[in-house]
Write an enzyme that holds these catalytic residues in place. Structure first.
Site, short mmCIF file in Angstrom:
data_model
loop_
_atom_site.label_atom_id
_atom_site.label_comp_id
_atom_site.label_asym_id
_atom_site.label_seq_id
_atom_site.Cartn_x
_atom_site.Cartn_y
_atom_site.Cartn_z
N LYS A 69 -0.10 4.97 8.74
CA LYS A 69 0.54 5.29 7.46
C LYS A 69 -0.52 5.41 6.35
O LYS A 69 -0.54 6.37 5.58
CB LYS A 69 1.55 4.17 7.13
N LYS A 76 -7.35 1.41 -2.65
CA LYS A 76 -6.85 0.68 -1.49
C LYS A 76 -6.87 1.57 -0.24
O LYS A 76 -7.33 1.17 0.84
CB LYS A 76 -5.43 0.20 -1.78
N THR A 115 0.85 -1.19 0.00
CA THR A 115 0.00 0.00 0.00
C THR A 115 0.88 1.23 0.00
O THR A 115 1.52 1.55 1.00
CB THR A 115 -0.93 0.00 1.23
#
Lengths: 293, 293, 293, 293
Positions: free
Chosen positions: B241, B172, B96
């Site tokens: 994150k 995502k 990701t």
């Protein structure tokens, strides 16, 4: 199950569907509604002239009203329910009210040796008409036993939440908060995806049917994708009211709950745009507007 | 499907499970990992000395790395992947990363006439081992066709998101945002219910199995109920994150996204408490702490 | 003070006022501006054809530019400042840039044995014209000594913030954050008071002249009271940029800073309404809109 | 000014300082306090046995109490003020109460033909002792005229806010909100600056004495710099209470006010850490904790 004398107060879409199921099951209903026409339109019931008249001579009176104020008016107003309800009779309060108000109702009924059950429902009027609601019931133990077969007329499941009536209200309010948080997350994520030029339907199909595999995501996400905000299933003004109750429930236990605060701010902003009668999914419209330049 | 020469970079839990599936399907894998031991422990593969060595002479190199920085180091660092990858060969970036970085990767590969696919995955390492991931793939069309049978070795479904690689990253990131919003909603609601003295299990059962009827609510809610935060399935530091990437993706299109901001603040607060290695469900621990006096 | 060879890049309103003071003090200025007309309109200066030409053969080059991107273009772009600046000469960067970018500038100048000072300013162009700015200077110690008498041409005070150039940027960004927080507080409180039917002027007089007794509350509060948002003193788009830098500065030290997040969301919402060129006080317009039904 | 019969209820630090000024000015005071000792310790006053005894036979009764609940207890409780206050006599409510409760007090006094003035104060007990408070007075016009010379015994200025008593409460609540927003901004910015390794005193000196040039920034900023949170000048628990009233005032006019929500969450989080008796500046301790890893 024997037939009972049931008073029924509050014939919105949900109340009408619930009352219809009770009539169909053979119960004797005496109903009261602020606009009398809705009561008269319901076949097979007696129409009462006041909340008091609906509560007198009944085993159980059900109220299906929008908020604390509406229940308060029916309880404590002129020709109110409270003074008319027989001793040992039951008040089942099925609208979504605040935990604090639920506690107060429990106290005033106890004083008069009446029984009180808080029994808010999850589901839409169509689910009520098909006997598919969930009822969360808390309060007087005997009353809960008495009410269970009544609730089962319109519920697929009656969840027992113990003797403290306020607990049912907290559970209902907390459940709606989780639902509204989902709506805000869908609103923001769909707006984000769209602003990047991506097909929102693709994202919705993944989120609803795959990642979460949940009918709730399916239904609310589809509304946002199709900007299908009216008529409301769950009205934004009601969602705001519930969020205010959640904030009060949090405040009562000194819990910050930042996401509850955020939802209040978003729903209030949406309300002020004139979308109070729209579905809570109209949070999607708010995020779309925020993303537009 | 013919056997291919595949480079594989990044053998965390997820990478290891994915690589294992590819070996089992008969592909020739050359793997590189920062800690060489993890590569050597994988049966049936060649171990490379550098990302460059893993990328040279391959049809496809897959990177399964934690974030922009990790991919950047492998791409642009000494003995990096970028200079070694043959012309027309494919880089499938499956970790990701931010939309902005995905765009940059697309550009640098295009310059060298290499092909780039962003193909982030949803699911846990166990799902990878069982071929049950979802892969969202976007980027070079030929490369997507070539990669599909490879991805299908560990995915139950490969979702095609078009020619713009950044779109896969946005999808995502947006998906993870919706997931994290759910976790915060569960965290706050469970803390609220508990603070009112109500059995949280009762609420969890209703929310997960009834109201949402979703395995995601089931899994994360159960973790919060049982305060089962370690070992992590989805580490809180990774969740933070991803939320930062979501904030950047929102910023890139000038979209406020208040719930993304709130999640960043909550996850960062939790990280600073030392819970970065815990599961994102440890947001439940943060709300519980906030509710305690 | 001896006269110096000064390059000056960036003639917005602030840069023009600053450059004017330097010319008046007898310095030799070579100026460059993206729109050449603004440079030519300034009496007593040489007009350069590029940032490089403004930086060559100078003791000090001052940049007064809006953000990281603008400084980056002038530094690293074609005919950029970086390659032209003599060894030992000074770059004084006086616009508000991010701490991260300030660090990078310090590094690239150090590599070339040039000197770098970050010296952002507080105050308005009118204050510059009257020598009433505050300058916060950090970076190379010798360069700070050299620059002080230059800065004092337009500053009432030069505040020394040490050897780490990034510190000056952090201080400037943090100061603007405190200012913007004040504006949001005024915006919400004035809207609240007004919505209750109370004379906002009465509240403003109390808040600004009594409770806080601050010229800042006086100025921004008055703008909100009179809905006087154009022309901007401190443009909303710049306030948003500074808030983004504050968020990055907070992120760099893993600090949540919820009020910074909130300001970003508010300013971005206001920007999307088309108020980027308005004064930051236009947050008052946003709250007024939120309060209206 | 002629001497008056004044009842005084509530001898906290502020009430004691105010009552002392009234005695010194020659007024006849009959005081009541929940802990009788504090009343007996005040020289030159008669000590009453109940709120009713303090209110009987007076021209004006002043209440200086912490919140709605405390005022409610004194008004409506056993031997309460309401039934004892003579017709045409004045109740000046000087504590910070909610706008809603102020309205209710106005109504019940009107019913009994008593006069009501809401007159909350800004300032600290030391300011009261020196006659330096600000009083914001609203309500019955005749009563405001009568009370002005009384208020001027401890106030440097009495600000007239019209006939609607609730307006004084809104103004006080809104003012405290602006103050608390400043504290949160200082808390976050000082933590940010410190986390970057910068001398916080340097930042404080700039912010308080230069940028804002305000005694409020001076005082609260200094507390944060020196982590000097006890004893409280303005207790955090009171700040939270005021913020809740601000949220109610906002809700009453359907205004979202996101910064009010944020302050509620921060103050409540701080309260739950056990800092309710600390000064509101202890928000600085919360941000410092958030910034620490």
């Amino acid at each position: 199950m024997e037939h009972m004398q049931i008073g029924f107060v509050g014939l919105g879409n949900m109340g009408t569907a619930m009352a219809g199921r009770l009539v169909a099951a053979g119960h004797d209903l005496t109903v009261w509604n602020r606009t009398r026409e809705r009561a008269q339109a319901l076949p097979g019931v007696s129409v009462a002239d006041s909340p008091a008249a609906a509560a007198a001579n009944t085993d159980v009176v059900i109220t299906m009203l929008a908020d604390d104020a509406a229940v308060g008016a029916v309880m404590f107003g002129p020709h109110g329910l409270l003074d008319a309800l027989p001793r040992d009779a039951i008040h089942a309060c099925m609208g979504t009210i605040s935990a604090q108000f639920s506690e107060r109702l429990a106290a005033v009924h106890r004083q008069r040796e009446q029984r009180y059950v808080a029994a808010p429902v999850f589901g839409r009027p169509e689910a009520a008409a098909q006997g598919k609601l969930w009822v969360i019931a808390a309060g007087d133990p005997t009353a809960r036993r008495t009410c269970r077969p009544i609730f089962e007329q319109f519920a697929q499941e009656v969840i027992d939440a113990g003797d403290d009536a306020a607990h049912a209200s907290v559970l209902k309010i907390a459940g709606n908060f989780v639902l509204l948080a989902m709506v805000e997350a869908l609103a923001e994520s769909y707006a984000l995806v769209k602003a990047h030029g991506i097909d929102v339907q693709l994202f919705h199909d993944f989120i609803a049917a795959r990642l979460f595999s949940s009918p709730r995501y399916e239904a609310y996400g589809a509304r946002i994708v199709h900007e299908d905000y009216e008529p409301a299933g769950f009205a934004l003004a009601h969602g705001l009211k519930d969020t205010r109750y959640a904030l009060r429930a949090a405040d009562a236990v000194s819990f910050p709950a930042p996401l509850v605060s955020l939802l209040r701010d978003r729903l209030l902003t949406a309300l002020n745009r004139g979308w109070g009668e729209s579905d809570v999914a109209a949070l999607g419209r708010l995020s779309a507007a925020d993303a537009a330049r």
